[in-house]
Scaffold this active site. Structure first.
Site, PDB file in Angstrom:
ATOM      1  N   TYR A 174      -9.761   4.080  13.382  1.00  0.00           N
ATOM      2  CA  TYR A 174      -9.664   3.567  14.752  1.00  0.00           C
ATOM      3  C   TYR A 174      -8.188   3.329  15.060  1.00  0.00           C
ATOM      4  O   TYR A 174      -7.345   3.255  14.153  1.00  0.00           O
ATOM      5  CB  TYR A 174     -10.445   2.257  14.897  1.00  0.00           C
ATOM      6  CG  TYR A 174     -10.051   1.198  13.884  1.00  0.00           C
ATOM      7  CD1 TYR A 174      -8.965   0.358  14.106  1.00  0.00           C
ATOM      8  CD2 TYR A 174     -10.756   1.046  12.697  1.00  0.00           C
ATOM      9  CE1 TYR A 174      -8.594  -0.601  13.177  1.00  0.00           C
ATOM     10  CE2 TYR A 174     -10.389   0.092  11.760  1.00  0.00           C
ATOM     11  CZ  TYR A 174      -9.315  -0.731  12.005  1.00  0.00           C
ATOM     12  OH  TYR A 174      -8.946  -1.663  11.083  1.00  0.00           O
ATOM     13  N   LYS A 219      -9.212   2.785  -2.821  1.00  0.00           N
ATOM     14  CA  LYS A 219      -9.578   2.035  -1.622  1.00  0.00           C
ATOM     15  C   LYS A 219     -10.957   2.455  -1.134  1.00  0.00           C
ATOM     16  O   LYS A 219     -11.252   3.642  -1.006  1.00  0.00           O
ATOM     17  CB  LYS A 219      -8.511   2.296  -0.546  1.00  0.00           C
ATOM     18  CG  LYS A 219      -8.687   1.580   0.773  1.00  0.00           C
ATOM     19  CD  LYS A 219      -7.498   1.921   1.688  1.00  0.00           C
ATOM     20  CE  LYS A 219      -7.563   1.247   3.031  1.00  0.00           C
ATOM     21  NZ  LYS A 219      -6.390   1.592   3.873  1.00  0.00           N
ATOM     22  N   SER A 272       0.002  -2.809   6.910  1.00  0.00           N
ATOM     23  CA  SER A 272      -0.590  -3.298   8.158  1.00  0.00           C
ATOM     24  C   SER A 272       0.453  -3.284   9.263  1.00  0.00           C
ATOM     25  O   SER A 272       1.384  -4.090   9.248  1.00  0.00           O
ATOM     26  CB  SER A 272      -1.131  -4.722   7.951  1.00  0.00           C
ATOM     27  OG  SER A 272      -1.712  -5.213   9.133  1.00  0.00           O
ATOM     28  N   GLU A 298       0.826  -1.204   0.000  1.00  0.00           N
ATOM     29  CA  GLU A 298       0.000   0.000   0.000  1.00  0.00           C
ATOM     30  C   GLU A 298       0.862   1.256   0.000  1.00  0.00           C
ATOM     31  O   GLU A 298       1.891   1.344   0.678  1.00  0.00           O
ATOM     32  CB  GLU A 298      -0.884  -0.026   1.258  1.00  0.00           C
ATOM     33  CG  GLU A 298      -1.879   1.102   1.397  1.00  0.00           C
ATOM     34  CD  GLU A 298      -2.790   0.909   2.602  1.00  0.00           C
ATOM     35  OE1 GLU A 298      -3.746   1.685   2.747  1.00  0.00           O
ATOM     36  OE2 GLU A 298      -2.541  -0.023   3.404  1.00  0.00           O
ATOM     37  N   LYS A 309      -1.022 -10.379  15.821  1.00  0.00           N
ATOM     38  CA  LYS A 309      -1.819  -9.960  14.667  1.00  0.00           C
ATOM     39  C   LYS A 309      -1.626 -10.868  13.455  1.00  0.00           C
ATOM     40  O   LYS A 309      -2.495 -10.945  12.585  1.00  0.00           O
ATOM     41  CB  LYS A 309      -1.461  -8.517  14.296  1.00  0.00           C
ATOM     42  CG  LYS A 309      -2.408  -7.853  13.319  1.00  0.00           C
ATOM     43  CD  LYS A 309      -2.020  -6.383  13.133  1.00  0.00           C
ATOM     44  CE  LYS A 309      -2.976  -5.656  12.210  1.00  0.00           C
ATOM     45  NZ  LYS A 309      -2.594  -4.233  12.045  1.00  0.00           N
ATOM     46  N   CYS A 341      -5.833  -3.272   1.662  1.00  0.00           N
ATOM     47  CA  CYS A 341      -5.803  -3.400   3.115  1.00  0.00           C
ATOM     48  C   CYS A 341      -7.182  -3.493   3.784  1.00  0.00           C
ATOM     49  O   CYS A 341      -7.769  -4.560   3.842  1.00  0.00           O
ATOM     50  CB  CYS A 341      -4.969  -2.270   3.711  1.00  0.00           C
ATOM     51  SG  CYS A 341      -4.313  -2.651   5.368  1.00  0.00           S
TER      52      CYS A 341
END
Length: 549
Positions: free
Chosen positions: A129, A123, A186, A43, A192, A159
């Protein structure tokens, strides 16, 4: 006919549009040499990520577009025109909420081929957040994107598009795609990795096609990107995976028949993963900001020892300057441990006693008690900043997340610096990471970098006779449990008491945390490694009269 895909897991730098474009050319050449038909980059490849409010600058967008078009031309001129190259950049299309507000562009994926910008995709889902506030700077897209690469239909998303239900992924069914590629920026946080693969597996099942997930790698301010790019089959089987925390070209073949397996790098263990993230974050911050060396205070304690070891792994021991700044309260074993540590990691070591300087302040101001203790820390901070100014080192703060949470640091003292490698690492984890690093050295036939006594002795700021941290704080294992519940899980006093914690401990810890917000705002940035780090993840007012009932 098989389609060979290359996922270019590279390290970009925000704003370096020419350098990032050069990396696209270099890694596209590597992909072509590996026989790839399609190479996919992370990205915002051209601009770096995250670009924050640079997205709102028209001059920046123009510079990124020039670099993009030049890249397309140079790919063709370099004999790579037939290679399908998918990169990320900032889009040209802008939307203005109302008169007087800045125009918001798009977060874009672009196909470069035959010397031209062939297709663009904007996108759809913009995260808003945690560390993300993309809705502030971007406008969402509304079209789907399917490429035709040597007869294969390849869907493209970016993403967050796979993290949200609906949107472009749900629209891929009607296009009968052979592959879905996902461009990602990311950020790392512990645990994760498996969440990403499970999510991609679910999306692969929905589109009935493999998903190729390419992630960036490297440090960018307080974010760390761990790479770990991968491919999963339509049935969720892991087909290929790149190593973490290194640039890498993951090559995988898409067959019309049964899915092929490719390279599958092992996933790192929990402590190695976090340690690698800290090293990557420090290396990225230092090198991308033009620092070749770091300086830090070496007290002989565990925090400075771990930061020194991280620094040596990130930049080389020869680029680490450790400074022992003993006072009349410093123990001999602490001074010995500091010198031993510097020798083990090959750091430059110097001793700058602070007694004379502290004495001058005390004679002038007549300080005692906590003010006198803080004075020692502030004198040490001045010494480190002076060396930084004179010699060009990046000053590292060595405090950990537990201390930062409860304000157990001296503002303008041990809190000085440009970067804080342990800012998101609690004290209990500091010990665990130190033990892991020493064991890793032993397994490799090397000398452990951290003296054993730094790990085993009781932690102390050594600002008064016989001082230990537990004079002022609960035991760290208990403290970290309460902090995890209150800070990272937002549990209140009532929830903590219901879990059986001592009311006196709870009240003390919550009071310390709430009163220390002003200190945290002034602390250097450091790498995010947990689900909730101090900084962009946790935004609380400094001035507030709210207290947990």
């Amino acid at each position: 006919m098989a389609l060979r895909i290359a996922l270019a897991q590279i390290d970009t730098c925000v704003g370096d549009v020419d350098g990032n474009a050069g990396a696209v050319l270099e890694w596209s050449r590597r992909a072509a040499d590996a026989g790839a038909d399609l190479v996919v980059f992370p990205e915002m490849t051209i601009t770096g990520y995250p670009i924050e409010d640079l997205a709102l600058r028209a001059s920046f967008r123009r510079g990124a577009e020039r670099a993009l078009e030049r890249t397309a031309t140079e790919l063709e001129a370099g004999g790579l025109g037939d290679l399908a190259v998918v990169v990320g950049t900032v889009g040209e299309k802008t939307v203005r909420e109302h008169e007087g507000t800045p125009a918001r562009p798009t977060n874009q994926a672009v196909l470069l081929q035959h010397g031209h910008v062939v297709q663009r995709y904007d996108k759809h889902h913009l995260p808003n957040y945690g560390v993300f506030d993309e809705f502030r700077i971007f406008t969402p897209g509304d079209d789907t994107c399917v490429l035709d690469v040597r007869g294969h239909r390849v869907g493209v998303v970016v993403c967050e598009d796979i993290w949200q239900d609906g949107g472009p992924v749900s629209q891929m069914d009607e296009h009968e795609i052979s592959l879905l590629v996902v461009l990602n920026g990311s950020p790392f946080e512990e645990g994760k990795g498996h969440v990403r693969t499970e999510l991609a597996a679910r999306r692969a099942g929905e589109v009935d096609a493999p998903v190729a997930y390419v992630n960036m790698v490297g440090g960018q301010d307080d974010l760390v990107f761990d790479g770990g790019s991968f491919v999963v089959a339509a049935d969720g089987t892991l087909l290929a995976r790149a190593p973490q925390f290194v640039e890498h070209l993951l090559v995988w073949d898409l067959d019309d028949g049964a899915p092929r397996s490719g390279e599958i790098a092992p996933h790192l263990g929990a402590d190695e993963e976090v340690y690698s993230a800290l090293v990557t974050g420090l290396r990225g911050y230092a090198t991308k900001n033009g620092f070749r060396s770091v300086v830090l205070g070496l007290s002989g304690g565990i925090d400075s020892a771990l930061v020194a070891a991280i620094s040596a792994d990130a930049l080389g021991g020869e680029n680490v300057v450790g400074v022992s700044m003993p006072s009349r309260y410093s123990s001999e074993h602490s001074k010995d441990d500091a010198a031993d540590l510097a020798e083990r990691i090959g750091a430059h070591y110097r001793v700058e006693p602070i007694g004379t300087i502290v004495g001058a302040f005390e004679a002038q101001l007549g300080l005692d008690g906590v003010a006198a203790e803080n004075l020692q820390a502030r004198v040490r901070g001045m010494i480190l900043m002076g060396l930084s100014n004179a010699e060009g080192h990046l000053v590292l703060a060595t405090g950990n997340k537990s201390e930062l949470a409860v304000g157990y640091s001296t503002i303008y003292g041990d809190a000085v610096g440009g970067y804080a490698p342990l800012k998101d690492v609690d004290k209990s984890r500091v010990w665990a990471l130190s033990r892991w690093r020493n064991h890793a050295a032993i397994d490799a036939g090397q000398m452990p970098p951290i003296p054993e006594s730094s790990i085993t002795k009781p932690p102390s700021a050594e600002l008064r006779p016989g001082q230990v941290d537990q004079d002022s704080l609960p035991p760290y294992d208990l403290l970290d449990e309460v902090l995890d519940a209150y800070v990272e899980n937002a549990e209140g006093r009532a929830e903590l008491l219901a879990r059986g914690y001592d009311p006196e401990v709870v009240d003390k810890v919550l009071s310390l945390v709430d009163r220390a917000e002003w200190k945290r705002r002034q602390y250097p940035l450091g790498p995010k490694v947990t689900a909730l780090a101090f900084g962009r993840d946790r935004r609380l007012p400094i001035t507030t009269r709210w207290r947990e009932p």
